[in-house]
Design a protein around this motif. Structure first.
Motif, short mmCIF file in Angstrom:
data_model
loop_
_atom_site.label_atom_id
_atom_site.label_comp_id
_atom_site.label_asym_id
_atom_site.label_seq_id
_atom_site.Cartn_x
_atom_site.Cartn_y
_atom_site.Cartn_z
N MET A 38 -4.04 16.28 -2.98
CA MET A 38 -2.99 15.38 -2.50
C MET A 38 -1.83 15.42 -3.50
O MET A 38 -2.04 15.65 -4.68
CB MET A 38 -3.51 13.94 -2.42
CG MET A 38 -4.67 13.74 -1.49
SD MET A 38 -5.48 12.12 -1.72
CE MET A 38 -4.29 11.04 -0.96
N GLN A 42 1.20 10.97 -2.15
CA GLN A 42 0.10 10.66 -1.23
C GLN A 42 -0.95 9.78 -1.91
O GLN A 42 -1.50 8.88 -1.28
CB GLN A 42 -0.55 11.94 -0.71
CG GLN A 42 0.33 12.72 0.24
CD GLN A 42 -0.25 14.08 0.57
OE1 GLN A 42 -0.69 14.80 -0.32
NE2 GLN A 42 -0.25 14.42 1.84
N GLN A 45 0.42 6.32 -1.86
CA GLN A 45 0.30 5.75 -0.51
C GLN A 45 -1.13 5.29 -0.24
O GLN A 45 -1.35 4.22 0.35
CB GLN A 45 0.74 6.76 0.54
CG GLN A 45 2.22 7.02 0.53
CD GLN A 45 2.62 8.18 1.43
OE1 GLN A 45 1.78 8.90 1.98
NE2 GLN A 45 3.92 8.38 1.57
#
Length: 69
Positions: A38, A42, A45
């Motif tokens: 990732m 990401q 998030q």
């Protein structure tokens, strides 16, 4: 007993800001990023999804992350 969590002066008292997480856990964030394939964005998030990214005050500009929420 005074509830400080909604006082603008103490909006980050109930968790860590993203800046604090990046500053103190950058190596761990990089390891998560690599292990899960990732981007760091990401990872952020996902952490926001899991730990809510709270705002305790209406005009608060920076969210706080609280793993005990």
């Amino acid at each position: 007993l005074t509830d400080l969590s909604f006082d603008a002066q103490f909006t980050d008292i109930c968790g860590m800001t993203w800046h604090e997480i990046e500053t103190n856990f950058s190596i761990g964030l990089e390891k998560i990023s690599e292990a899960r394939k990732m981007s760091l964005e990401q990872v952020q998030q996902e952490l926001t999804r899991q730990y809510d990214g709270y705002c305790f005050e209406e005009n608060q500009t920076e969210k706080v992350y609280n793993p005990y929420s």
